[in-house]
Write an enzyme that holds these catalytic residues in place. Structure first.
Site, mmCIF file in Angstrom:
data_model
loop_
_atom_site.group_PDB
_atom_site.id
_atom_site.type_symbol
_atom_site.label_atom_id
_atom_site.label_comp_id
_atom_site.label_asym_id
_atom_site.label_seq_id
_atom_site.Cartn_x
_atom_site.Cartn_y
_atom_site.Cartn_z
ATOM 1 C CE LYS A 1 -3.905 1.727 2.845
ATOM 2 N NZ LYS A 1 -4.661 1.407 4.080
ATOM 3 C CB SER B 1 -7.988 2.940 3.170
ATOM 4 O OG SER B 1 -7.084 2.451 4.155
ATOM 5 C CB SER C 1 -7.988 -0.179 6.027
ATOM 6 O OG SER C 1 -8.748 0.993 6.206
#
Length: 574
Positions: free
Chosen positions: A120, A201, A225
């Site tokens: 990420k 996310s 997330s």
């Protein structure tokens, strides 16, 4: 600074001719359009496991360099559509070539040797790539070192393919936004349905693994997330206990809940990745208290026979009653399979005080405030912590004038068209509420007042007691709580407690074509239990003839559609 664009990537690996676009797309179904070619000397990379890749590298069917090239080709084939990769690592081929030389010399570092992974984009890498949390505000900034988890994966021999897209600032900036969108990365889209929420996310991390655009990936979770995008993209997501994986070098939200988790197409792949990254780190004092088994977690991988004699709890009133009817039908059928395999499932093992701490209206991290008690709200803690934690993180960066939340907020106002400082229609439609999350944090000035400390004590104590009580039945410890992760309250209680959870693919919803999962919730440091029973249920799913309650390949529904914002649909909550 800055990684490679897709056009540069095409030239770098010589794969431009192998890609297609909408204008030249062949006739047939969407699945035909996104069909994945073979890799190396006839190796089927689609749905290949880490063990499959290791075997192929051992017998010379494929090399680490070819794995990078083939995944790069897959990115070129898919990324104009799903947008899973924000940035390609220009050093990936050189790293892979070095690891191939090591293999030829008889050195293999372990199961991750030569395996491409992504992280990420809020996870720091000290290389030619950026670490911006998806915001233009940090473009050009330089981190002091690799994040601890990246350093560990490099040492394990894995090849960093690039940075995955994400919800900007890991969803902290806005409370009404398009999941998976960032100003730098654009809109990430689920390969199962391009028009609805892909989960966030850690959107691109889950999407890339789901679309076979990378082997495994790292994401970060404050509250859902990892679990949410894994569940919504039919992959395994493993969120560990807070403190098992270091957060050093990761753009923070709150030290009390942040953790780094793993994504894989199987439990085994997610666990291999976890084994490579966990450990004590002096830069994150939460890791110094971790309790881990000697030899890692892969030793606990098993098969469906482990279900014989196991007992799981089912917190029906706490979570299951909030699931929609179709999910209940499919998940109940999976529960029946688990019972047929020899496990017992005890209904009514509720989270203590669920009537108070579990929101009746899906995920809500300010539920305490909404019922009149900000001193019992998770968001009270997060808002204060973010103000302080982001200032500490920014203080270590070079080549940037962004040093505080005040600076970020002002940058967003100054760049309203891209960063959406103001609510829509003044700003960006993806950030419909502008930066109200940042403004809420800014209003606290980071002051840890009595309300803050009461909220921290309440959320942690209540959720930990609630889960631990539910895990005890007639004086005996259960082997886990089975919960529906599409009901966001389930992973929210886990997040507030800082406890681990794993989600497994479990079905597809007919209304949207979007996947959903079955999760196992446990107490602190009980990852071994999650690995054991997660792999046992997965084996049951895969070996039961006719069973459809498991991972399925993407259908690429609506792949020519590009709405922003996406439809924020959660089956059973819309």
């Amino acid at each position: 600074m800055g990684g490679c664009s897709l056009s540069y990537l095409a030239g770098l690996v010589g794969l431009a001719a192998a890609t297609t676009n909408v204008a030249t797309a062949p006739a047939g179904t969407a699945a035909d359009f996104f069909k994945m070619p073979l890799c190396g000397r006839g190796f089927r990379l689609e749905e290949a496991s880490i063990d499959d890749m290791q075997k192929a590298m051992r017998n010379g069917t494929v090399t680490a360099v070819q794995l990078v090239e083939c995944y790069a080709q897959r990115v070129l084939q898919t990324d104009d559509y799903i947008n899973s990769l924000l940035e390609f690592n220009p050093d990936a081929l050189d790293i892979a070539a070095h690891l191939d030389r090591e293999r030829r010399a008889g050195k293999v570092r372990g199961p991750m040797h030569g395996i491409p992974f992504t992280v990420k984009e809020n996870i720091g890498t000290k290389d030619k790539m950026e670490t911006t949390a998806g915001s233009w505000a940090l473009l050009g900034s330089r981190v002091p070192r690799d994040a601890f988890v990246v350093k560990k994966l490099r040492e394990a021999g894995a090849v960093l393919l690039g940075k995955a897209t994400l919800s900007e600032w890991a969803d902290m900036r806005s409370n009404n936004y398009s999941e998976g969108y960032s100003a730098r990365g654009g809109q990430a889209r689920s390969p199962y349905n391009f028009t609805v929420n892909p989960g966030g996310s850690s959107s691109g991390s889950a999407i890339g693994v789901a679309a076979n655009a990378v082997a495994v990936s790292l994401g970060t979770e404050t509250d859902g997330s990892v679990i949410n995008p894994a569940m919504r993209n039919s992959v395994v997501g493993l969120k560990p206990t807070v403190g098992l994986t270091s957060r050093a070098g990761v753009v923070p939200e709150t030290e009390h809940q942040d953790t780094v988790g793993t994504f894989g197409r199987s439990v085994r792949d997610a666990v291999y990745t976890l084994d490579a990254i966990y450990g004590k780190d002096q830069r994150d004092n939460y890791t110094l208290a971790q309790q881990t088994p000697r030899g890692g977690y892969a030793q606990f991988l098993t098969n469906k026979r482990a279900l014989r004699g196991a007992t799981f709890g089912l917190p029906w009133k706490s979570f299951w009653r909030h699931a929609d009817p179709e999910q209940l039908r499919q998940l109940t059928a999976l529960l029946d399979l688990i019972k047929e395999a020899g496990a017992a499932i005890v209904n009514g093992t509720e989270i203590t005080d669920y009537e108070t701490i579990v929101s009746p209206d899906w995920w809500d991290w300010d539920w305490g405030t909404r019922r009149g008690y900000p001193n019992e709200s998770e968001y009270t803690v997060v808002a204060v912590d973010f103000y302080n934690n982001i200032k500490t993180y920014l203080s270590e960066l070079d080549n940037t004038d962004i040093r505080s939340l005040e600076d970020i907020v002002q940058y967003n106002y100054d760049n309203d068209g891209t960063e959406g400082g103001n609510p829509w229609p003044l700003g960006n439609p993806a950030f419909y509420s502008g930066q109200d999350g940042f403004l809420a944090s800014l209003a606290t000035k980071g002051v840890q007042d009595e309300t803050y400390w009461q909220a921290l004590a309440f959320t942690q104590t209540k959720t930990r007691k609630g889960i631990d009580d539910a895990l005890t039945y007639k004086g005996k410890k259960l082997n886990g709580l089975l919960v529906p992760p599409a009901v966001g309250q389930s992973y929210q209680i886990s997040a507030q407690a800082g406890y681990p959870i794993i989600t497994l693919p479990a079905g597809i919803h007919s209304a949207t074509g979007m996947p959903f999962g079955l999760a196992i919730l446990q107490t602190a440091w009980a990852e071994a239990e999650l690995v054991k029973y997660g792999s046992a249920i997965e084996d049951l799913q895969k070996t039961t003839v006719g069973n459809r309650y498991k991972r399925s390949l993407p259908t690429w529904e609506g792949y020519k559609k590009k709405p922003i914002p996406l439809l924020n649909i959660y089956e059973g909550s819309d």
